[in-house]
Design a protein around this motif. Structure first.
Motif, PDB file in Angstrom:
ATOM      1  N   TRP A 569       0.865  -1.189   0.000  1.00 44.77           N
ATOM      2  CA  TRP A 569       0.000   0.000   0.000  1.00 44.77           C
ATOM      3  C   TRP A 569       0.894   1.228   0.000  1.00 44.77           C
ATOM      4  CZ3 TRP A 569       2.316  -0.413   4.591  1.00 44.77           C
ATOM      5  CH2 TRP A 569       2.162  -1.594   5.312  1.00 44.77           C
ATOM      6  N   LYS A 570       0.338   2.315  -0.545  1.00 47.27           N
ATOM      7  CA  LYS A 570       1.136   3.528  -0.696  1.00 47.27           C
ATOM      8  C   LYS A 570       1.148   4.365   0.577  1.00 47.27           C
ATOM      9  CE  LYS A 570      -0.717   3.228  -5.292  1.00 47.27           C
ATOM     10  NZ  LYS A 570      -1.786   3.719  -6.169  1.00 47.27           N
ATOM     11  N   ARG A 571       0.061   4.271   1.346  1.00 55.87           N
ATOM     12  CA  ARG A 571      -0.019   5.033   2.594  1.00 55.87           C
ATOM     13  C   ARG A 571      -0.481   4.104   3.708  1.00 55.87           C
ATOM     14  NH1 ARG A 571      -3.453  10.416   1.842  1.00 55.87           N
ATOM     15  NH2 ARG A 571      -1.873  11.401   3.170  1.00 55.87           N
ATOM     16  N   LEU A 572       0.043   4.340   4.903  1.00 57.03           N
ATOM     17  CA  LEU A 572      -0.327   3.578   6.089  1.00 57.03           C
ATOM     18  C   LEU A 572      -0.778   4.574   7.147  1.00 57.03           C
ATOM     19  CD1 LEU A 572      -0.449   1.146   8.003  1.00 57.03           C
ATOM     20  CD2 LEU A 572       2.022   1.397   8.369  1.00 57.03           C
ATOM     21  N   TYR A 573      -2.065   4.506   7.488  1.00 57.22           N
ATOM     22  CA  TYR A 573      -2.611   5.411   8.498  1.00 57.22           C
ATOM     23  C   TYR A 573      -2.801   4.643   9.798  1.00 57.22           C
ATOM     24  CZ  TYR A 573      -5.618   8.716  10.927  1.00 57.22           C
ATOM     25  OH  TYR A 573      -6.133   9.588  11.851  1.00 57.22           O
ATOM     26  N   LEU A 574      -2.185   5.153  10.858  1.00 60.58           N
ATOM     27  CA  LEU A 574      -2.249   4.493  12.161  1.00 60.58           C
ATOM     28  C   LEU A 574      -3.081   5.339  13.123  1.00 60.58           C
ATOM     29  CD1 LEU A 574       1.526   3.555  12.365  1.00 60.58           C
ATOM     30  CD2 LEU A 574      -0.360   1.978  11.910  1.00 60.58           C
ATOM     31  N   HIS A 575      -4.166   4.773  13.605  1.00 58.42           N
ATOM     32  CA  HIS A 575      -5.009   5.500  14.552  1.00 58.42           C
ATOM     33  C   HIS A 575      -4.759   4.989  15.969  1.00 58.42           C
ATOM     34  CE1 HIS A 575      -7.682   2.027  15.004  1.00 58.42           C
ATOM     35  NE2 HIS A 575      -7.708   1.920  13.686  1.00 58.42           N
ATOM     36  N   GLY A 576      -5.254   5.738  16.931  1.00 61.30           N
ATOM     37  CA  GLY A 576      -5.052   5.388  18.328  1.00 61.30           C
ATOM     38  C   GLY A 576      -6.098   4.414  18.842  1.00 61.30           C
ATOM     39  N   LEU A 577      -6.145   4.295  20.161  1.00 61.05           N
ATOM     40  CA  LEU A 577      -7.111   3.433  20.818  1.00 61.05           C
ATOM     41  C   LEU A 577      -8.340   4.236  21.225  1.00 61.05           C
ATOM     42  CD1 LEU A 577      -4.692   1.567  23.277  1.00 61.05           C
ATOM     43  CD2 LEU A 577      -5.455   0.782  21.030  1.00 61.05           C
ATOM     44  N   VAL A 578      -9.455   3.553  21.391  1.00 65.35           N
ATOM     45  CA  VAL A 578     -10.621   4.187  22.003  1.00 65.35           C
ATOM     46  C   VAL A 578     -10.551   3.890  23.496  1.00 65.35           C
ATOM     47  CG1 VAL A 578     -13.126   4.376  22.037  1.00 65.35           C
ATOM     48  CG2 VAL A 578     -11.949   3.806  19.903  1.00 65.35           C
ATOM     49  N   ARG A 579     -10.469   4.946  24.270  1.00 61.88           N
ATOM     50  CA  ARG A 579     -10.352   4.796  25.719  1.00 61.88           C
ATOM     51  C   ARG A 579     -11.646   5.210  26.417  1.00 61.88           C
ATOM     52  NH1 ARG A 579      -5.276   3.879  27.659  1.00 61.88           N
ATOM     53  NH2 ARG A 579      -3.565   4.023  26.156  1.00 61.88           N
ATOM     54  N   SER A 617      -8.199  12.388  15.913  1.00 63.00           N
ATOM     55  CA  SER A 617      -7.167  13.369  15.613  1.00 63.00           C
ATOM     56  C   SER A 617      -5.840  12.644  15.538  1.00 63.00           C
ATOM     57  CB  SER A 617      -7.118  14.450  16.694  1.00 63.00           C
ATOM     58  OG  SER A 617      -6.149  15.416  16.406  1.00 63.00           O
ATOM     59  N   GLN A 618      -5.119  12.826  14.467  1.00 66.21           N
ATOM     60  CA  GLN A 618      -3.913  12.029  14.197  1.00 66.21           C
ATOM     61  C   GLN A 618      -2.998  11.922  15.414  1.00 66.21           C
ATOM     62  OE1 GLN A 618      -1.882  13.504  10.761  1.00 66.21           O
ATOM     63  NE2 GLN A 618      -3.514  12.929   9.356  1.00 66.21           N
ATOM     64  N   GLY A 619      -2.680  10.680  15.755  1.00 67.13           N
ATOM     65  CA  GLY A 619      -1.712  10.439  16.813  1.00 67.13           C
ATOM     66  C   GLY A 619      -2.289  10.439  18.211  1.00 67.13           C
ATOM     67  N   ARG A 620      -3.599  10.654  18.348  1.00 67.97           N
ATOM     68  CA  ARG A 620      -4.185  10.713  19.682  1.00 67.97           C
ATOM     69  C   ARG A 620      -5.223   9.617  19.859  1.00 67.97           C
ATOM     70  NH1 ARG A 620      -5.422  17.212  20.380  1.00 67.97           N
ATOM     71  NH2 ARG A 620      -3.276  17.947  20.062  1.00 67.97           N
ATOM     72  N   ASP A 621      -5.359   9.160  21.091  1.00 67.65           N
ATOM     73  CA  ASP A 621      -6.411   8.205  21.400  1.00 67.65           C
ATOM     74  C   ASP A 621      -7.753   8.930  21.442  1.00 67.65           C
ATOM     75  OD1 ASP A 621      -4.604   6.141  21.578  1.00 67.65           O
ATOM     76  OD2 ASP A 621      -4.389   6.262  23.752  1.00 67.65           O
ATOM     77  N   VAL A 622      -8.816   8.167  21.234  1.00 65.79           N
ATOM     78  CA  VAL A 622     -10.167   8.707  21.266  1.00 65.79           C
ATOM     79  C   VAL A 622     -10.768   8.423  22.643  1.00 65.79           C
ATOM     80  CG1 VAL A 622     -12.503   8.496  20.315  1.00 65.79           C
ATOM     81  CG2 VAL A 622     -10.513   8.406  18.792  1.00 65.79           C
ATOM     82  N   LYS A 623     -11.232   9.467  23.320  1.00 66.85           N
ATOM     83  CA  LYS A 623     -11.910   9.284  24.602  1.00 66.85           C
ATOM     84  C   LYS A 623     -13.404   9.118  24.355  1.00 66.85           C
ATOM     85  CE  LYS A 623      -8.717  11.677  27.731  1.00 66.85           C
ATOM     86  NZ  LYS A 623      -8.578  12.768  28.719  1.00 66.85           N
ATOM     87  N   MET A 624     -13.937   8.012  24.862  1.00 64.57           N
ATOM     88  CA  MET A 624     -15.350   7.716  24.661  1.00 64.57           C
ATOM     89  C   MET A 624     -16.204   8.719  25.435  1.00 64.57           C
ATOM     90  SD  MET A 624     -17.115   5.631  22.925  1.00 64.57           S
ATOM     91  CE  MET A 624     -18.684   6.422  22.655  1.00 64.57           C
ATOM     92  N   ASP A 625     -17.180   9.293  24.766  1.00 63.35           N
ATOM     93  CA  ASP A 625     -18.055  10.267  25.397  1.00 63.35           C
ATOM     94  C   ASP A 625     -19.450  10.070  24.817  1.00 63.35           C
ATOM     95  OD1 ASP A 625     -19.444  12.414  26.398  1.00 63.35           O
ATOM     96  OD2 ASP A 625     -17.918  13.905  25.936  1.00 63.35           O
TER      97      ASP A 625
END
Length: 929
Positions: A569-579, A617-625
């Motif tokens: 693949w040409k691009r690899l997007y890495l997301h965080g965890l859902v906390r 948001s790139q590089g950050r975990d997602v806080k569940m709300d």
């Protein structure tokens, strides 16, 4: 264009299943577009045993947003979907079923048990794929893959054999993470570290042959948290720079329980500052010790193993383990070893002081120990020396490293590159064998002549072995990460696709960064000669959690570049965890796990999807709300109500891709807002900024369209406005569709008769106009004037029904002209009567400023001026006091450093709120004079 009347209330449940079935049955997830530019993504295949968790919801939502976006842009968008056979997990599920029937795996032959696994898959293996449909994932289900499908198994076997023939797969004796319950090696990803209360024991190991240290002692003190491993000790390591031990380096030492003699070796692993500075070395049962042992010249084949597959003590090859320990569990032996060493006078007690200052002795020092557990077996993992199959990962890592360095693979966010380089440059041999029955059987046969033969079939192996050699197949299966590493190309038909055929080149289509374009063959979706593989490999993008960067992403890069000669693949997007909302990692033990299906039941899939995008948001975990999810359900409802309002006023579907002609400033303005939103959305998607993309369309829909445009056009539904409003609403539905596919498709079809033109395959907006700067400036001024007037009325407690006079003070001619053009809207929305000469300007007035012009609002007789001044002054005092108190707390370094991060964050938010309120109240007081 006529459609159907919208219900008064928006009910997600009523539309989601209907539209998903329509899309899938009509083949709209992969419309036939042989001449279009291809765009390809693959899903990280979930375990066939799995259920949708919140991490899946994030990962698959982001992928679906991308694939829907590219499909709307006219691409030949392929989202490859499938599930992983999940060797350990699936075997455990079926074994548990057998246990419930008072049955067990070993009552069956291997083939009979595998048949039972296939039966389970047919009955229960589709849970997660059904749940992905509920989320709205527009995958190409017509080509659903499974890592144990025959074509995939063929690819796996070929890769193993080819790598073996090239010397990149080999059999070796090394340490692995061994699960004594499951009786198999497991990967690092399947090991979870827990904090366990344990002990640190200190023991004497006597020097052999009467040797003494420079300080006169005839022993070396060693410490361990695992005394049972003493039975397989093979060395003691010290630092070459430690003066306490320099005189005895190279000397022999005795293990007290076994009598085994071994050397004292100098090694960097021993730290003079830690403990006694001496470390017992058990190379067959500790990863660090294994490396020390090799540096000391101990060959892996000679390293002692004291455990069987169930972690029970067995005799070592030198026969020195006392019989009393044999056959016993490792933890039983631990207690026995401590007791025996103490009885032999070799235990060094741990000395502490009680509350009275008296010295107290204990057998060991209490310690909290980071202990590895198998995430499925649930027991302590044992480093175990065993023969396994390994891949030369260091060699395969070279090409992916070069690809990332050159930009052939772009990692987003770029901050992950450093981690990628560090791991890949120091990569260890990859253990790919597992001691299971379910999985891809390793294509290796052991001959009666003592040789191992690797081949794609037993017949080929027999030919290699020659007549008269009896073959027995290796019982192990391959690690599931080995097979899933082939996902980007084995799912597209490799190795059956003809890689040598010349690709079809079209002058009409360009493939970015590749220079060639190919079309699907008859086995794909039609086309002009090239295979599905040639058309869709390399993939364009991979979206995955950062936690599988090395276990899956890096493996795909290795295998793709090895066997396809190009990046996977040409691009690899890495997301965080859902906390969890408080930032903690979700876990069943903490009771903070959120079920995405329950959120879908309550708020709808669209709301959950939009939440995931807006928070990613790139590089950050997602806080569940959950409140935010509810808020996005309200957003969908607001759009629904806006569409109903338009429909009730004769506004329907547009017939134009380009923006309609417009003369009024309001209509020119809203068309310009579409142009700006579209540009922001396209840029955000190009940058893989999902939060920016979601927020761009959110603010346009909520603020510009619903809150202002609809309000501004009320009562003015001429043909131009109907055409513009219908066109803008269509653009909204198209731009919002990747994020909220269900509600947008429902509205699209309700607003017009376009059954043959569903939103999922509509065209991406092409307004064909530029922003009208003059119209934008005029409407921005209008919005500011109305907003400031409304805010002033609210803070001064002006009754909602009261109409105030408004005098534009010393307004220039061009402002008066703008006022006249928008007089009806200003008076209606701001609840004022515009006067060039107010009837009475005596007494208190309020002042509103917009674009440098002051607008006077007489208040005499409308409100109690004195009472309002007193109320505002009191509120100002309270807000100022709160702001100062919070400022003092935040300026206290001890609070900022020691308080919980969420407490500091709340204090900052509260301070900002009170400071802003104080500023607002002070301005209101100033208005009253």
């Amino acid at each position: 264009m006529t459609g159907q009347a919208l219900d008064k209330t928006f009910d997600p449940a009523a539309i989601e299943a209907k539209w998903y079935e329509h899309w899938e049955t009509k083949g709209l997830f992969r419309p036939e577009r042989p001449d279009a530019v291809p765009f390809t993504i693959v899903n990280p295949p979930p375990n066939v045993t799995g259920s949708l968790h919140i991490g899946h919801a994030l990962d698959n939502t982001l992928q679906d947003v991308v694939i829907r976006y590219e499909r709307l842009r006219g691409k030949d968008a392929l989202w490859v979907v499938g599930t992983d056979h999940a060797g350990i997990a699936t075997q455990m599920v079926v074994e548990r079923q057998l246990e419930q029937q008072q049955d067990k795996r070993t009552n069956y032959t291997r083939e009979q048990f595998i048949d039972k696994v296939w039966e389970w898959k047919a009955e229960s293996g589709g849970t997660i794929t059904r749940q992905l449909r509920r989320l709205g994932c527009s995958m190409d289900w017509s080509r659903e893959q499974f890592t144990m499908d025959p074509h995939f198994t063929k690819a796996v076997v070929k890769v193993f054999v080819d790598l073996f023939n090239q010397g990149l797969i080999y059999r070796d004796k090394r340490l692995v993470n061994w699960d004594p319950k499951l009786k198999t090696a497991i990967s690092d990803l399947e090991v979870e570290t827990r904090e366990v209360k344990g002990h640190f024991w200190h023991f004497k190991y006597p020097l052999a042959d009467g040797v003494k240290r420079a300080d006169g002692l005839d022993y070396i003190e060693v410490a361990t948290t695992r005394p049972e491993t003493m039975l397989a000790d093979m060395a003691v390591a010290v630092s070459a720079d430690d003066p306490r031990y320099q005189s005895v380096i190279g000397k022999d030492i005795l293990q007290p329980l076994t009598g085994r003699r071994f050397r004292i070796v100098a090694d960097e692993h021993a730290d003079p500052e830690l403990g006694s500075g001496a470390v017992k070395i058990t190379p067959g049962h500790d990863f660090n010790d294994f490396e020390v042992g090799k540096r000391a010249g101990i060959k892996p084949a000679d390293m002692l193993n004291m455990f069987d597959a169930e972690a029970k003590v067995v005799q070592t090859t030198d026969g020195l383990v006392p019989d009393r320990y044999l056959g016993l569990d490792r933890f039983v032996v631990r207690d026995m070893v401590v007791a025996d060493m103490k009885a032999a006078g070799m235990l060094i007690p741990h000395v502490t002081k009680d509350k009275d200052g008296n010295e107290v002795e204990a057998d060991a020092e209490p310690r909290t120990i980071q202990t590895p557990y198998g995430d499925r077996g649930g027991v302590v993992i044992e480093p175990w020396l065993t023969d396994q199959w390994y891949v030369n990962a260091a060699e395969l890592a070279k090409a992916p490293l070069d690809a990332v360095r050159s930009g052939a693979i772009e990692i987003v966010p770029k901050t992950w590159e450093k981690t990628f380089f560090n791991w890949m440059e120091n990569i260890q041999p990859w253990c790919v064998s597992r001691q299971l029955w379910w999985g891809h059987r390793i294509p290796a046969w052991y001959g009666s002549d003592g040789q191992c033969y690797v081949a794609e079939t037993e017949d080929e192996a027999q030919v290699k072995a020659g007549p008269g050699v009896t073959l027995e197949r290796d019982p192990d299966v391959l690690d599931t990460w080995f097979s899933s590493a082939l996902w980007p190309f084995a799912t597209l038909g490799w190795p059956d696709s003809d890689q040598t055929q010349p690709p079809f080149v079209s002058s009409e289509v360009e493939t970015p960064a590749r220079g060639i374009s190919t079309s699907l063959d008859a086995n794909g979706a039609g086309g002009k000669g090239a295979s599905l593989l040639a058309r869709h490999y390399p993939n364009d993008l991979l979206i995955s959690g950062f936690d599988i960067l090395f276990f899956w992403d890096a493996r795909m890069a290795m295998q793709g570049m090895k066997f396809m000669g190009d990046v996977p693949w040409k691009r690899l997007y890495l997301h965080g965890l859902v906390r969890a909302a408080d930032g903690q990692k979700m876990s069943k033990s903490k009771g903070n796990v959120v079920d995405p299906l329950l959120l879908i039941d309550q708020y709808g899939a669209d709301a959950l999807r939009f939440f995931m995008c807006a928070m990613e948001s790139q590089g950050r975990d997602v806080k569940m709300d959950e409140r935010r999810v509810e808020g996005y359900r309200n957003f969908a409802t607001k759009l629904w109500n806006a569409a109903r309002f338009c429909q009730s006023n004769g506004i329907g579907a547009s017939t134009s891709l380009a923006a309609p002609a417009a003369a009024s400033a309001v209509n020119k303005w809203i068309i310009g807002e579409v142009v700006e939103t579209l540009a922001a959305l396209d840029q955000a998607m190009a940058d893989l900024r999902f939060d920016a993309a979601a927020n761009a369309v959110y603010h346009f829909v909520w603020d510009q369209f619903c809150d202002w445009y609809i309000e501004l056009i009320k009562g003015s539904f001429d043909d131009e406005t109907k055409a513009v409003a219908g066109w803008v609403l269509d653009q909204i539905l198209v731009m919002l569709h990747p994020f909220m596919p269900f509600v947008t498709e429902e509205l699209w079809n309700a607003l017009g008769d376009r059954a043959g033109y569903p939103l999922i395959t509509a065209k991406w907006p092409e307004p064909g106009v530029a922003v009208d700067a003059a119209a934008k400036a005029e409407v921005d001024w209008l919005i500011k004037l109305v907003s400031e007037t409304r805010a002033t009325r609210t803070i001064l407690n002006v009754p909602p029904g009261a109409k105030l006079e408004m005098l534009p003070w010393a307004a220039p001619a061009e402002v008066w002209e703008a006022i006249k053009r928008n007089e009806a809207a200003i008076e209606r929305l701001a609840r004022v009567l515009i006067r060039s000469h107010p009837s009475d300007v005596s007494g208190a007035v309020a002042q509103v400023v917009a674009d440098g012009v002051t607008y006077v609002l007489p208040l005499e007789g409308v409100i109690d001026i004195a009472a309002e001044k007193a109320r505002l002054a009191k509120a100002l005092e309270v807000s100022t006091k709160e702001a100062k108190s919070l400022e003092g707390r935040l300026s206290n370094a001890a609070f900022v450093e020691k308080a919980k991060p969420e407490a500091v964050e709340k204090a900052r938010a509260d301070h900002a709120m009170h400071a802003a309120e104080a500023e607002r109240l002070a301005a209101a007081l100033a208005r009253l004079g």
